[in-house]
Write a protein that holds these residues in place. Structure first.
Motif, short mmCIF file in Angstrom:
data_model
loop_
_atom_site.label_atom_id
_atom_site.label_comp_id
_atom_site.label_asym_id
_atom_site.label_seq_id
_atom_site.Cartn_x
_atom_site.Cartn_y
_atom_site.Cartn_z
N LEU A 148 0.87 -1.14 -0.08
CA LEU A 148 0.02 -0.02 0.00
C LEU A 148 0.92 1.13 -0.12
N THR A 149 0.74 2.10 -1.13
CA THR A 149 1.60 3.38 -1.13
C THR A 149 0.28 4.53 -1.13
N PHE A 150 0.86 5.80 -1.07
CA PHE A 150 -0.21 6.96 -1.37
C PHE A 150 -1.16 6.70 -2.45
N SER A 151 -0.64 6.26 -3.55
CA SER A 151 -1.21 6.44 -4.85
C SER A 151 -2.19 5.19 -5.05
N ASN A 152 -1.93 4.05 -4.48
CA ASN A 152 -2.94 2.99 -4.66
C ASN A 152 -3.36 2.34 -3.13
N THR A 153 -3.82 3.05 -2.31
CA THR A 153 -4.41 3.06 -1.14
C THR A 153 -6.07 3.57 -0.99
N SER A 154 -6.96 2.52 -0.88
CA SER A 154 -8.36 3.04 -0.94
C SER A 154 -8.65 2.78 0.60
N THR A 155 -9.36 3.61 1.28
CA THR A 155 -10.07 3.21 2.67
C THR A 155 -11.60 2.97 2.33
N CYS A 156 -11.97 1.81 2.94
CA CYS A 156 -13.37 1.51 2.83
C CYS A 156 -14.38 2.27 3.47
N LYS A 157 -15.11 2.90 2.96
CA LYS A 157 -16.18 3.76 3.64
C LYS A 157 -17.05 2.95 4.72
N THR A 158 -17.27 1.73 4.36
CA THR A 158 -18.03 0.96 5.43
C THR A 158 -17.33 0.54 6.61
N CYS A 159 -16.07 -0.20 6.45
CA CYS A 159 -15.49 -0.74 7.55
C CYS A 159 -14.07 -0.04 7.98
N VAL A 166 -11.08 -0.10 6.50
CA VAL A 166 -9.87 -0.61 6.30
C VAL A 166 -9.04 -0.17 5.18
N LYS A 167 -8.05 -0.07 5.14
CA LYS A 167 -7.39 0.50 4.10
C LYS A 167 -6.73 -0.79 3.35
N VAL A 168 -7.42 -0.95 1.93
CA VAL A 168 -7.01 -1.70 0.92
C VAL A 168 -6.34 -1.23 -0.49
N CYS A 169 -5.98 -2.15 -1.11
CA CYS A 169 -5.59 -1.97 -2.34
C CYS A 169 -6.60 -1.44 -3.50
N LEU A 170 -6.49 -0.93 -4.48
CA LEU A 170 -7.28 -0.36 -5.47
C LEU A 170 -8.08 -1.76 -5.95
N LYS A 171 -7.46 -2.83 -6.13
CA LYS A 171 -8.16 -3.97 -6.68
C LYS A 171 -9.26 -4.47 -5.85
N HIS A 172 -9.23 -4.28 -4.46
CA HIS A 172 -10.15 -4.70 -3.50
C HIS A 172 -10.81 -3.55 -2.68
#
Length: 192
Positions: free
Chosen positions: A111-122, A124-130
């Motif tokens: 996980l880097t700055f450009s490929n990290t996404s935080t789930c709005k529901t739980c 959790v920080k995940v990659c863009l694929k998930h």
């Protein structure tokens, strides 16, 4: 040497490099030796500035925690002493060296700055694929989906039971209601 022209005597100045003395209308002042230079001799290296190390910066990277330590100016300290002081300060944590990874099972994405996404529901920080809740088995999204599907599942069961009762114990495969039955020896497709 005075700079400028006859009409504008204060305009520009001469390069103070020993071999140059070019009149420059946009001179550069060295922040180390405080002399004025032309574009060609403005760098520390080109005019051999003796005070260039006063403003220089170096960076040392700790091998234990991968933290970068900046050294500015003329610090005579040895790099080993600086790293020892860093280790003793309590800021050096080997756990920091480990880069964050996507928490999804079998995903090895860092996980880097450009490929990290935080789930709005739980959260959790995940990659863009998930990034979607269904892709990372979101804990709070699964009960919501199951609760929404429960009435549908109940209606499906009711429809199934009604269809089963309407057959009155007849087997669909044995009913002679217009359908052709095929035996294992005969092909199911007509050959013309």
């Amino acid at each position: 040497m005075a700079g400028g022209t006859e009409a504008f005597p204060d305009l520009g100045s001469h390069c103070q490099h020993s071999d140059c003395h070019q009149l420059d209308f946009l001179p550069f002042k060295c922040d180390g030796c405080r002399k004025v230079f032309c574009l060609e001799h403005r760098s520390y290296k080109s005019h051999k500035c003796h005070k260039s190390d006063d403003k220089s910066r170096r960076v040392i990277v700790c091998e234990i925690c991968s933290v970068s330590i900046e050294i500015a100016g003329r610090e005579e300290e040895d790099e080993k002493k600086i790293l020892e002081r860093h280790e003793k300060s309590g800021d050096c944590d080997p756990k920091k060296k480990k880069k964050p990874m996507c928490p999804v099972r079998r995903c090895r994405e860092t996980l880097t700055f450009s490929n990290t996404s935080t789930c709005k529901t739980c959260q959790v920080k995940v990659c863009l694929k998930h990034r979607f809740p269904a892709d990372h088995s979101c804990r709070q999204a699964v009960p919501a989906v199951a609760a929404a599907a429960a009435p549908i599942k109940g209606r499906w069961n009711e429809k199934f039971l009604v269809a089963l009762a309407s057959r009155n114990g007849k087997d669909c495969a044995k009913s002679g209601g217009g359908g052709t039955t095929s035996t294992p020896n005969t092909p199911s497709v007509k050959v013309s």
